[in-house]
Design a protein around this motif. Sequence first.
Motif, PDB file in Angstrom:
ATOM      1  N   ILE A   1      43.129  45.498  37.710  1.00 22.59           N
ATOM      2  CA  ILE A   1      44.051  44.550  37.096  1.00 22.59           C
ATOM      3  C   ILE A   1      44.694  45.256  35.904  1.00 22.59           C
ATOM      4  CG2 ILE A   1      44.305  42.334  35.913  1.00 22.59           C
ATOM      5  CD1 ILE A   1      41.735  41.437  37.363  1.00 22.59           C
ATOM      6  N   ALA A   2      46.010  45.399  35.939  1.00 25.63           N
ATOM      7  CA  ALA A   2      46.737  45.992  34.819  1.00 25.63           C
ATOM      8  C   ALA A   2      46.958  44.903  33.770  1.00 25.63           C
ATOM      9  CB  ALA A   2      48.063  46.556  35.289  1.00 25.63           C
ATOM     10  N   VAL A   3      46.317  45.048  32.624  1.00 25.60           N
ATOM     11  CA  VAL A   3      46.406  44.038  31.569  1.00 25.60           C
ATOM     12  C   VAL A   3      47.626  44.351  30.709  1.00 25.60           C
ATOM     13  CG1 VAL A   3      45.230  42.954  29.622  1.00 25.60           C
ATOM     14  CG2 VAL A   3      43.919  43.704  31.619  1.00 25.60           C
TER      15      VAL A   3
ATOM     16  N   ASP B   1      56.577  48.533  39.331  1.00 23.41           N
ATOM     17  CA  ASP B   1      57.335  49.535  40.085  1.00 23.41           C
ATOM     18  C   ASP B   1      56.474  50.723  40.489  1.00 23.41           C
ATOM     19  OD1 ASP B   1      59.624  48.011  39.897  1.00 23.41           O
ATOM     20  OD2 ASP B   1      60.459  49.126  38.189  1.00 23.41           O
ATOM     21  N   HIS B   2      55.411  50.982  39.723  1.00 26.79           N
ATOM     22  CA  HIS B   2      54.509  52.086  40.036  1.00 26.79           C
ATOM     23  C   HIS B   2      53.398  51.671  40.999  1.00 26.79           C
ATOM     24  CE1 HIS B   2      56.478  54.346  36.823  1.00 26.79           C
ATOM     25  NE2 HIS B   2      55.826  55.411  37.218  1.00 26.79           N
ATOM     26  N   GLY B   3      53.519  50.509  41.574  1.00 30.05           N
ATOM     27  CA  GLY B   3      52.583  50.103  42.626  1.00 30.05           C
ATOM     28  C   GLY B   3      51.332  49.403  42.161  1.00 30.05           C
ATOM     29  N   LEU B   4      51.261  49.069  40.864  1.00 28.10           N
ATOM     30  CA  LEU B   4      50.111  48.308  40.378  1.00 28.10           C
ATOM     31  C   LEU B   4      50.400  46.827  40.626  1.00 28.10           C
ATOM     32  CD1 LEU B   4      49.503  50.287  37.086  1.00 28.10           C
ATOM     33  CD2 LEU B   4      47.980  50.233  39.058  1.00 28.10           C
ATOM     34  N   GLU B   5      49.776  46.287  41.636  1.00 27.72           N
ATOM     35  CA  GLU B   5      50.127  44.952  42.117  1.00 27.72           C
ATOM     36  C   GLU B   5      49.535  43.829  41.270  1.00 27.72           C
ATOM     37  OE1 GLU B   5      49.102  42.044  45.902  1.00 27.72           O
ATOM     38  OE2 GLU B   5      48.518  44.158  45.971  1.00 27.72           O
ATOM     39  N   HIS B   6      48.353  44.055  40.701  1.00 26.33           N
ATOM     40  CA  HIS B   6      47.627  42.993  40.024  1.00 26.33           C
ATOM     41  C   HIS B   6      47.886  43.035  38.518  1.00 26.33           C
ATOM     42  CE1 HIS B   6      45.458  41.834  43.642  1.00 26.33           C
ATOM     43  NE2 HIS B   6      45.394  43.125  43.914  1.00 26.33           N
ATOM     44  N   ILE B   7      48.390  41.927  37.999  1.00 27.67           N
ATOM     45  CA  ILE B   7      48.767  41.824  36.595  1.00 27.67           C
ATOM     46  C   ILE B   7      47.859  40.814  35.911  1.00 27.67           C
ATOM     47  CG2 ILE B   7      50.604  41.191  34.975  1.00 27.67           C
ATOM     48  CD1 ILE B   7      51.218  43.743  36.511  1.00 27.67           C
TER      49      ILE B   7
ATOM     50  N   TRP C   1      49.044  37.590  40.074  1.00 30.88           N
ATOM     51  CA  TRP C   1      48.801  37.349  38.656  1.00 30.88           C
ATOM     52  C   TRP C   1      47.422  36.755  38.426  1.00 30.88           C
ATOM     53  CZ3 TRP C   1      52.564  38.131  34.629  1.00 30.88           C
ATOM     54  CH2 TRP C   1      53.693  38.823  35.084  1.00 30.88           C
ATOM     55  N   HIS C   2      46.746  37.307  37.433  1.00 35.94           N
ATOM     56  CA  HIS C   2      45.385  36.908  37.066  1.00 35.94           C
ATOM     57  C   HIS C   2      45.392  36.389  35.638  1.00 35.94           C
ATOM     58  CE1 HIS C   2      43.324  39.361  40.357  1.00 35.94           C
ATOM     59  NE2 HIS C   2      44.563  39.828  40.378  1.00 35.94           N
TER      60      HIS C   2
ATOM     61  N   ARG D   1      39.486  45.291  34.446  1.00 36.01           N
ATOM     62  CA  ARG D   1      40.639  44.793  33.706  1.00 36.01           C
ATOM     63  C   ARG D   1      41.061  45.859  32.688  1.00 36.01           C
ATOM     64  NH1 ARG D   1      36.429  41.089  33.278  1.00 36.01           N
ATOM     65  NH2 ARG D   1      36.378  41.338  31.014  1.00 36.01           N
ATOM     66  N   LEU D   2      42.127  46.584  32.988  1.00 37.26           N
ATOM     67  CA  LEU D   2      42.470  47.777  32.217  1.00 37.26           C
ATOM     68  C   LEU D   2      43.797  47.610  31.487  1.00 37.26           C
ATOM     69  CD1 LEU D   2      41.398  50.552  34.757  1.00 37.26           C
ATOM     70  CD2 LEU D   2      40.020  49.394  33.011  1.00 37.26           C
TER      71      LEU D   2
END
Length: 233
Positions: free
Chosen positions: A31-33, A47-53, A74-75, A218-219
């Motif tokens: 998860i990209a925080v 755009d860089h393919g990180l789907e989970h926000i 979305w999380h 969660r990063l």
Amino acid sequence: MSLEERIQLVNQKIEAACQRSGRQREDVNVIAVTKYVSLETTGAVLDHGLEHIGENRWQDAQAKWEAFGQQGTWHFIGHLQTNKVKDVIGKFRYIHSLDRLPLAKELDKKAASLGIQVETLLQVNISGEESKYGLQPEQASSFLREISSFNNLKVIGLMTMAPHEEDPELTRPVFRGLRELRDHLNGQALTAEPLTELSMGMSNDFEVAIEEGATWVRLGSILVGKEEGSQWA
């Protein structure tokens, strides 16, 4: 370091942690925080393919969701006030911070009105820190029984936050405790389907969390950076 370089570094660390613990890379989701970054950076993350926000507060997330809500999954990972349920329900697929009965009731009620089922994780305060939200571990079984009749609420796993430690190894008992609690709850068959997800591990300690069974890490800063001057901080 560029976003592309940070993504590459994180992936290398995840793969190494999986190898050390005998796990498959595909079993660990990132998860990209985006809490501390701008609208522009959030767009670049997608755009860089990180789907989970992942976002902590609706006030910070609203503009980003309105711009990019259809592009990712979305999380909601922060403490959720009951009066904010109406804002996040139907927009965030996963709620990681279910920690009290009034919130469960409101989530179930609003989900029912929308004709959806919301996927949630119980937030558990494994470390026992007073500053942390979450159920006490010994409360988890009775809480699951209390909400078992909420048809529009699906509990899929557990979430916790470990204390920030200079030595990430010191967080291992917290992550191990969450995994053991999940396994204990599954042994009691309190949910229609077994709890599978463990949301645990942040920039400082995610490698240890993966070794202990994390399925969601969660990063924030290590992955997407942190823009101190951002209006979103």
